[in-house]
Design an enzyme around this catalytic site. Structure first.
Site, PDB file in Angstrom:
ATOM      1  CB  SER A 115     -77.834 106.083   8.105  1.00 44.88           C
ATOM      2  OG  SER A 115     -78.210 106.961   7.206  1.00 44.88           O
ATOM      3  CD  GLU A 116     -73.624 109.257   5.247  1.00 47.58           C
ATOM      4  OE1 GLU A 116     -73.856 108.216   5.254  1.00 47.58           O
ATOM      5  OE2 GLU A 116     -73.647 109.846   4.121  1.00 47.58           O
ATOM      6  CG  ASN A 117     -78.775 110.254   9.150  1.00 48.32           C
ATOM      7  OD1 ASN A 117     -78.422 109.338   8.617  1.00 48.32           O
ATOM      8  ND2 ASN A 117     -79.861 110.625   9.419  1.00 48.32           N
TER       9      ASN A 117
ATOM     10  CB  SER B 168     -71.993 109.247  12.659  1.00 49.28           C
ATOM     11  OG  SER B 168     -72.290 108.633  11.453  1.00 49.28           O
TER      12      SER B 168
END
Lengths: 234, 208
Positions: B45-47, B87
């Site tokens: 999850s890119e967060n 990330s």
């Protein structure tokens, strides 16, 4: 070394001026500096440029600074959750500079690391590349992006010691470390300040060298999209 | 009968192999997680999270634990957390094996448009431009045509691009196509869809 302040108002004292550039941590409403945003509203400083992945929601987070028209320009990757933002943007009251999310994070990290520019393949051949230098490396095109050097950074962490070493919690870390790094002065708000020596030095997420002022306080930590599964599905 | 959303997601899940680190977009791509079966897949999850778990049980939501769609989620025994710069370092650096994303338009040269429609409210590209530029393989999952019946699989995109020449495979309700030299190659048709029907719904050049 006195980094701990009594309140968000005190922690911002002497740092604010109209037209300044502020880097803010947070992703959506997760890990946002709620108390420092409230203090900025109270201080009334205006014509702000804010580098933040998102722009809050109506009435919460950076949405509060939009309601009071204190923000002149946003540098963000996604702003879809805020009707007042869209109203101001469409009427021309608010400037918006879209940044791909990874480019925004790296621009902050680079600024904090003393790197004024870097080449990335993100956005090559898109509107994001317009007006930017294109350079070929090993047969592939990259565009030049600038580091962000903010006047102040406002971030939220879970715990700090009194020297400013920060520990974040789960996905509330997000943009907070890179945002913290790129400010000339970084103000951090945390849920708990503990005495030096009580955090594991190997478990520090952001060393205190990046953090100049600290406050502790209560956070609402609003959930933007509450999604759950039913127990019987387990 | 063309594939429905869940069948498209199930087909997309076949793209994933044991040991892959994968980023799933919002919409149909999110459903892909329901069809990975026994495969050992780690979702990014890119967060700032690797090893994304399912939605929490009611009462166990944690405001500090969300995915890139801002939904409350859970962690797994393998989970790690990191900041946004880290990330996107793993995304841009090619460490993520595949991204499965939705799209508004895909062109035969692999161009992808999925972030803005001029004249309409633009919310932003989020992490989509970084993902398509950086990950090992980009798989698009979308309906083959729009609500007016016009093809979304085009000779050239009409909308502003998210990435240029970035798409590897397109999975639609009508079938699967690969981006190859000179155009698209049909990999398979959805059950009950003929190759003629697939060709008729495709504006892009189809090569054999």
């Amino acid at each position: 070394m006195k980094k701990v302040y009594g309140s968000a108002d005190e922690a911002l004292d002497g740092l604010l001026f109209d037209g300044m550039l502020i880097a803010a941590g947070g992703f959506g409403l997760c890990g946002i500096p709620e108390l420092l945003i409230d203090a900025l509203v109270k201080a009334g400083v205006k014509d702000l440029t804010v580098a933040s992945n998102n722009a809050g929601v109506d009435g919460f987070g950076l949405g509060k600074l939009l309601d009071t028209r204190q923000i002149k320009k946003m540098m963000s990757s996604y702003v879809g959750e805020n009707a007042e933002f869209m109203r101001q943007y469409l009427s021309g009251e608010l400037e918006l500079e879209f940044n791909p999310q990874g480019t925004l994070a790296e621009r902050m990290r680079a600024g904090g690391a003393g790197i004024p520019g870097f080449y990335t393949k993100t956005g090559v051949g898109t509107v994001i590349a317009e007006g930017k230098e294109v350079k070929e490396f090993d047969g592939e095109d990259y565009i030049l992006e600038r580091g962000i050097f903010a006047d102040i950074s406002i971030v939220k962490a879970w715990k700090a010691d009194d020297t400013g070493n920060l520990v974040f919690r789960k996905t509330a870390r997000n943009f907070n470390p890179p945002a913290a790094m790129c400010g000339k002065v970084c103000i951090a708000e945390v849920e708990e300040i503990v005495p030096r020596g009580s955090l594991d030095p190997d478990g520090i997420h952001l060393p205190g060298i990046y953090v100049h002022r600290l406050i502790q306080g209560e956070h609402e930590k609003r959930i933007e999209q509450r999604t759950v599964r039913k127990r019987e599905e387990a | 009968m063309p594939w429905d959303r869940n069948q498209m997601a199930a087909r997309a899940a076949e793209e994933l192999e044991d040991g892959m680190y994968v980023n799933l977009g919002i919409g149909i791509p999110t459903l892909v997680a329901n069809y990975v079966g026994d495969k050992d897949i780690t979702l990014q999850s890119e967060n700032g999270m690797l090893g994304m778990g399912p939605f929490p049980y009611e009462g166990e939501e944690d405001p500090d634990l969300i995915n890139a769609g801002k939904q409350t989620i859970t962690e797994l025994p393998r989970t790690s957390f990191f900041d946004s710069a880290t990330s996107f370092a793993m995304i841009r650096g090619g460490k993520i094996a595949a991204a499965i994303l939705g799209a508004m338009e895909v062109a035969e040269n692999g161009d992808l448009a999925n972030w803005m429609i001029p004249g309409k409210l633009v919310k932003g590209m989020g992490g989509a431009m970084d993902l398509v530029a950086g990950v090992g393989r980009v798989v698009v999952v979308m309906d083959h045509t729009n609500k007016h019946g016009d093809s979304k699989v085009l000779k050239a995109c009409t909308l502003p691009l998210t990435g240029k020449g970035v798409v590897n495979r397109i999975i639609t309700n009508l079938g699967v196509l690969d981006v190859v030299e000179g155009g698209l190659r049909i990999v398979e048709c959805a059950e009950g869809v003929t190759e003629d029907e697939l060709r008729a719904a495709t504006e892009a050049t189809i090569v054999d």
